[in-house]
Write an enzyme that holds these catalytic residues in place. Structure first.
Site, PDB file in Angstrom:
ATOM      1  N   LYS A   9      -8.686   2.383   0.054  1.00 34.57           N
ATOM      2  CA  LYS A   9      -7.004   2.266   0.052  1.00 34.57           C
ATOM      3  C   LYS A   9      -6.537   3.549   0.826  1.00 34.57           C
ATOM      4  CE  LYS A   9      -7.189   0.064  -4.478  1.00 34.57           C
ATOM      5  NZ  LYS A   9      -6.574  -0.099  -5.774  1.00 34.57           N
ATOM      6  N   TYR A  49      -3.473  -9.679  -4.088  1.00 39.34           N
ATOM      7  CA  TYR A  49      -3.190  -9.341  -5.328  1.00 39.34           C
ATOM      8  C   TYR A  49      -2.190 -10.292  -5.977  1.00 39.34           C
ATOM      9  CZ  TYR A  49      -4.863  -4.470  -4.586  1.00 39.34           C
ATOM     10  OH  TYR A  49      -5.580  -3.491  -4.186  1.00 39.34           O
ATOM     11  N   PHE A  57       4.085  -3.538 -12.160  1.00 40.98           N
ATOM     12  CA  PHE A  57       3.732  -2.435 -11.160  1.00 40.98           C
ATOM     13  C   PHE A  57       3.625  -3.211  -9.934  1.00 40.98           C
ATOM     14  CE2 PHE A  57      -0.151  -4.162 -13.283  1.00 40.98           C
ATOM     15  CZ  PHE A  57      -1.045  -4.482 -12.009  1.00 40.98           C
ATOM     16  N   ARG A  85     -18.443  -2.080  -8.923  1.00 41.34           N
ATOM     17  CA  ARG A  85     -17.424  -1.741  -9.868  1.00 41.34           C
ATOM     18  C   ARG A  85     -17.987  -0.664 -11.001  1.00 41.34           C
ATOM     19  NH1 ARG A  85     -12.828  -5.197  -9.923  1.00 41.34           N
ATOM     20  NH2 ARG A  85     -12.671  -4.634 -12.313  1.00 41.34           N
ATOM     21  N   THR A  91     -10.470   1.320 -14.005  1.00 40.90           N
ATOM     22  CA  THR A  91      -9.126   1.385 -13.144  1.00 40.90           C
ATOM     23  C   THR A  91      -8.412   2.423 -13.047  1.00 40.90           C
ATOM     24  OG1 THR A  91      -8.997  -1.075 -13.419  1.00 40.90           O
ATOM     25  CG2 THR A  91      -7.000   0.326 -12.395  1.00 40.90           C
ATOM     26  N   ARG A 102     -14.056   7.030  -9.136  1.00 39.60           N
ATOM     27  CA  ARG A 102     -12.362   7.204  -9.795  1.00 39.60           C
ATOM     28  C   ARG A 102     -12.376   8.476 -10.732  1.00 39.60           C
ATOM     29  NH1 ARG A 102     -11.329   0.926 -10.212  1.00 39.60           N
ATOM     30  NH2 ARG A 102     -10.653   0.389  -8.264  1.00 39.60           N
ATOM     31  N   ASN A 112      -6.464   4.726  -7.005  1.00 37.92           N
ATOM     32  CA  ASN A 112      -7.709   4.890  -7.448  1.00 37.92           C
ATOM     33  C   ASN A 112      -8.533   4.771  -6.290  1.00 37.92           C
ATOM     34  OD1 ASN A 112      -7.015   2.132  -6.940  1.00 37.92           O
ATOM     35  ND2 ASN A 112      -7.713   1.516  -9.162  1.00 37.92           N
ATOM     36  N   HIS A 115     -10.743  -0.434  -3.773  1.00 38.04           N
ATOM     37  CA  HIS A 115     -10.696  -1.868  -4.353  1.00 38.04           C
ATOM     38  C   HIS A 115     -11.932  -2.450  -4.162  1.00 38.04           C
ATOM     39  CE1 HIS A 115      -9.680  -5.842  -5.399  1.00 38.04           C
ATOM     40  NE2 HIS A 115     -10.455  -6.207  -4.536  1.00 38.04           N
ATOM     41  N   GLU A 126     -11.423 -13.013  -1.156  1.00 34.86           N
ATOM     42  CA  GLU A 126     -10.896 -11.598  -0.468  1.00 34.86           C
ATOM     43  C   GLU A 126     -11.294 -11.241   0.852  1.00 34.86           C
ATOM     44  OE1 GLU A 126     -11.671  -8.831  -3.667  1.00 34.86           O
ATOM     45  OE2 GLU A 126     -10.090  -9.630  -4.853  1.00 34.86           O
TER      46      GLU A 126
HETATM   47  P1  CMP Z   1      -7.439  -2.667  -7.667  1.00 36.80           P
HETATM   48  O1  CMP Z   1      -8.706  -2.652  -8.498  1.00 36.80           O
HETATM   49  O2  CMP Z   1      -7.206  -2.714  -6.318  1.00 36.80           O
HETATM   50  O3  CMP Z   1      -6.647  -3.784  -8.420  1.00 36.80           O
HETATM   51  C1  CMP Z   1      -5.332  -4.070  -8.709  1.00 36.80           C
HETATM   52  C2  CMP Z   1      -4.721  -2.705  -8.470  1.00 36.80           C
HETATM   53  O4  CMP Z   1      -3.431  -2.578  -8.875  1.00 36.80           O
HETATM   54  C3  CMP Z   1      -5.438  -1.587  -9.085  1.00 36.80           C
HETATM   55  O5  CMP Z   1      -6.648  -1.247  -8.373  1.00 36.80           O
HETATM   56  C4  CMP Z   1      -4.264  -0.211  -9.079  1.00 36.80           C
HETATM   57  O6  CMP Z   1      -4.232   0.078  -7.623  1.00 36.80           O
HETATM   58  C5  CMP Z   1      -3.212  -1.336  -9.391  1.00 36.80           C
HETATM   59  N1  CMP Z   1      -2.771  -1.201 -10.795  1.00 36.80           N
HETATM   60  C6  CMP Z   1      -3.561  -1.782 -11.690  1.00 36.80           C
HETATM   61  N2  CMP Z   1      -2.968  -1.452 -12.982  1.00 36.80           N
HETATM   62  C7  CMP Z   1      -1.874  -0.618 -12.745  1.00 36.80           C
HETATM   63  C8  CMP Z   1      -0.804  -0.327 -13.300  1.00 36.80           C
HETATM   64  N3  CMP Z   1      -0.702  -0.387 -14.588  1.00 36.80           N
HETATM   65  N4  CMP Z   1       0.237   0.605 -12.726  1.00 36.80           N
HETATM   66  C9  CMP Z   1      -0.003   0.652 -11.294  1.00 36.80           C
HETATM   67  N5  CMP Z   1      -0.772   0.142 -10.596  1.00 36.80           N
HETATM   68  C10 CMP Z   1      -1.792  -0.279 -11.310  1.00 36.80           C
END
Ligand code: CMP
Length: 154
Positions: A9, A49, A57, A85, A91, A102, A112, A115, A126
């Site tokens: 990212k 997404y 968010f 993962r 996350t 992470r 984070n 993805h 995806e």
């Molecule tokens: P990712 O694994 O790319 O999948 C969805 C993304 O949304 C996640 O990583 C974060 O970057 C973002 N995300 C998930 N939960 C939250 C949250 N509560 N607040 C802000 N961003 C979030």
């Protein structure tokens, strides 16, 4: 063998962590099948997404993910979706275990770093957003015989 979509990212590139973090996947023995640097558009973000678009968010997530380049990849390996993962960790960087990407490099839920697909079905969906079929290179690295014994392959 399983494939996963793995995207480095904007925070990963801005913080110049791409090389170090990509090396963790290579070190594990995962195969890189495709790799591309690009700017994610708002339309691509909404597609990628889709399950988060209605969440509070999402606007901040879209601004973040479209705000600087990403590196999109396809990786392959045994049980790749789960294995990748687990390499990423939870996350939120604050909750992710030490030793995960992470856990070691992030203190954020949004930023984070990487993805990765949460199922083989998500991976196929995806991968199709980011790559044409002929951009994904199926190959057998010479090293493969040193990564798993013949009787471990399904
Ligand atoms: P990712 O694994 O790319 O999948 C969805 C993304 O949304 C996640 O990583 C974060 O970057 C973002 N995300 C998930 N939960 C939250 C949250 N509560 N607040 C802000 N961003 C979030």
């Amino acid at each position: 063998m399983e494939r996963s979509f793995v995207m480095f990212k904007p925070d990963c590139l801005e913080r110049r962590l791409l090389g170090r973090i990509l090396a963790r996947f290579e070190d594990k023995g995962l195969r890189l099948l495709a790799m591309k640097m690009l700017l994610v558009t708002p339309a691509m973000s909404r597609q990628h997404y889709a399950e988060h678009v209605s969440k509070p968010f999402y606007p901040a997530l879209e601004q973040f993910i479209t705000g600087a380049p990403v590196v999109a990849t396809v990786m392959e390996g045994p049980e790749a979706v789960r294995v990748i993962r687990e390499i990423l960790g939870a996350t939120s960087g604050l909750k992710a275990a030490a030793g995960t990407i992470r856990g070691d490099y992030s203190s954020s839920r949004q930023m984070n770093l990487v993805h990765a697909s949460d199922s083989p079905e998500s991976a196929a969906r995806e991968i199709a957003i980011y790559f044409k079929a002929d951009e994904v290179v199926a190959w057998d690295p010479t090293l493969a015989c040193w990564l798993q014994a013949p009787d471990e392959k399904d």
